[in-house]
Design a protein around this motif. Structure first.
Motif, PDB file in Angstrom:
ATOM      1  N   GLU A  47     -10.725  -1.686   0.002  1.00  0.00           N
ATOM      2  CA  GLU A  47     -10.770  -2.678  -1.077  1.00  0.00           C
ATOM      3  C   GLU A  47     -10.344  -4.057  -0.578  1.00  0.00           C
ATOM      4  O   GLU A  47     -10.991  -5.075  -0.883  1.00  0.00           O
ATOM      5  CB  GLU A  47      -9.860  -2.227  -2.222  1.00  0.00           C
ATOM      6  N   LYS A  85      -3.609  -7.867  -7.696  1.00  0.00           N
ATOM      7  CA  LYS A  85      -2.802  -6.661  -7.890  1.00  0.00           C
ATOM      8  C   LYS A  85      -1.376  -6.840  -7.384  1.00  0.00           C
ATOM      9  O   LYS A  85      -0.582  -5.899  -7.404  1.00  0.00           O
ATOM     10  CB  LYS A  85      -3.459  -5.467  -7.193  1.00  0.00           C
ATOM     11  N   TRP A 145      -8.173   5.963  -3.939  1.00  0.00           N
ATOM     12  CA  TRP A 145      -7.338   4.781  -4.121  1.00  0.00           C
ATOM     13  C   TRP A 145      -7.336   4.333  -5.575  1.00  0.00           C
ATOM     14  O   TRP A 145      -6.283   4.009  -6.136  1.00  0.00           O
ATOM     15  CB  TRP A 145      -7.795   3.642  -3.225  1.00  0.00           C
ATOM     16  N   LYS A 149      -6.382   7.886  -0.026  1.00  0.00           N
ATOM     17  CA  LYS A 149      -6.015   6.788  -0.927  1.00  0.00           C
ATOM     18  C   LYS A 149      -5.495   5.565  -0.169  1.00  0.00           C
ATOM     19  O   LYS A 149      -5.785   4.416  -0.547  1.00  0.00           O
ATOM     20  CB  LYS A 149      -5.004   7.258  -1.965  1.00  0.00           C
ATOM     21  N   GLN A 150      -4.776   5.803   0.914  1.00  0.00           N
ATOM     22  CA  GLN A 150      -4.279   4.698   1.739  1.00  0.00           C
ATOM     23  C   GLN A 150      -5.444   3.924   2.349  1.00  0.00           C
ATOM     24  O   GLN A 150      -5.501   2.692   2.281  1.00  0.00           O
ATOM     25  CB  GLN A 150      -3.373   5.256   2.838  1.00  0.00           C
ATOM     26  N   TRP A 210      -4.042   3.979  -7.799  1.00  0.00           N
ATOM     27  CA  TRP A 210      -3.642   2.703  -8.400  1.00  0.00           C
ATOM     28  C   TRP A 210      -3.458   2.838  -9.910  1.00  0.00           C
ATOM     29  O   TRP A 210      -2.494   2.313 -10.471  1.00  0.00           O
ATOM     30  CB  TRP A 210      -4.665   1.617  -8.081  1.00  0.00           C
ATOM     31  N   THR A 241       0.836  -1.203   0.000  1.00  0.00           N
ATOM     32  CA  THR A 241       0.000   0.000   0.000  1.00  0.00           C
ATOM     33  C   THR A 241       0.869   1.249   0.000  1.00  0.00           C
ATOM     34  O   THR A 241       0.625   2.200  -0.742  1.00  0.00           O
ATOM     35  CB  THR A 241      -0.920   0.011   1.234  1.00  0.00           C
ATOM     36  N   CYS A 287       0.934   4.316  -2.822  1.00  0.00           N
ATOM     37  CA  CYS A 287       0.436   5.645  -2.425  1.00  0.00           C
ATOM     38  C   CYS A 287       1.527   6.702  -2.353  1.00  0.00           C
ATOM     39  O   CYS A 287       1.224   7.894  -2.293  1.00  0.00           O
ATOM     40  CB  CYS A 287      -0.275   5.552  -1.074  1.00  0.00           C
ATOM     41  N   CYS A 316      -7.340   1.817  -0.134  1.00  0.00           N
ATOM     42  CA  CYS A 316      -6.717   0.516  -0.400  1.00  0.00           C
ATOM     43  C   CYS A 316      -7.166  -0.517   0.625  1.00  0.00           C
ATOM     44  O   CYS A 316      -7.497  -1.656   0.280  1.00  0.00           O
ATOM     45  CB  CYS A 316      -5.190   0.657  -0.374  1.00  0.00           C
TER      46      CYS A 316
END
Length: 220
Positions: free
Chosen positions: A168, A112, A206, A161-162, A210, A34, A38, A165
């Motif tokens: 998800e 991923k 995120w 964004k962290q 990505w 992660t 990021c 992740c």
């Protein structure tokens, strides 16, 4: 009364020196983390951060460990030289009505080639919401820069964004999604909980991060 389930231990571990994750289910070392995805810092910024690693790394690791022990129910916690940070963190009102579901929880996304570790997730019995929480620690000098006399406290940067992740990976690994996200900022003698970070906003941040990261891998 709502019954809160603890998250199951997943077949993944991390090599602390290389910071690489190993997924036992897919039997492979995962290529990315992660943090790697990021991180959009310039080389100069990375150099400056690495130059002060001896200051921020032990502080961050100690305070994260203290919170982990607290959430796991320990009464014997060694705060070391960071007692002022930890005491203010533990004293935050949130923890008076918070039931932890997972702490320092490792997850993976084999598709991923990605591994990550969230700081804390749990149920807020007051708000009746599952909160996904990231913990950030700040040095003594940050008190001067982040707390202004006229405008008050200003959040240093976004963790959307962290957290996106982790959202998800939580869905992928545990089939759950938090109701809201937050970041706790631990300072020397102060602790700040930011305004709620909407789940959809974090997921969008995120996804954008990505896609940018993936495009760079294709280019280079």
């Amino acid at each position: 009364m709502k019954t809160i389930q603890k998250l199951p231990k997943l077949p993944i571990f991390r090599h602390e020196v290389s910071h690489k994750y190993y997924c036992e289910k897919s039997n492979k070392w995962l290529k990315w983390s992660t943090t790697a995805v990021c991180n959009e810092l310039t080389e100069e910024a990375k150099f400056n951060i690495d130059r002060t690693r001896h200051i921020w790394q032990p502080r961050g690791e100690t305070i994260h460990t203290c919170l982990e022990q607290k959430m796991l129910g320990s009464d014997d916690i060694n705060m070391g030289e960071y007692k002022e940070w930890v005491v203010s963190l533990f004293s935050h009102e949130l923890f008076e009505h918070f039931e932890p579901m997972g702490v320092e929880y490792m997850m993976s996304n084999p598709e991923k080639d990605l591994g990550g570790q969230l700081d804390l997730i749990g149920y807020d019995t007051k708000a009746k919401k599952i909160r996904l929480i990231d913990l950030k620690t700040k040095g003594t000098s940050a008190l001067k820069y982040d707390f202004k006399k006229r405008t008050g406290w200003r959040e240093p940067y976004s963790t959307d964004k962290q957290l996106g992740c982790y959202i998800e990976m939580l869905k992928l690994n545990c089939d759950i999604e938090p109701d809201v996200c937050n970041t706790i900022w631990a300072y020397q003698g102060k602790c700040m909980l930011n305004e709620d970070q909407p789940v959809e906003r974090c997921k969008d941040a995120w996804q954008e991060a990505w896609e940018k990261f993936e495009a760079k891998q294709v280019m280079f």
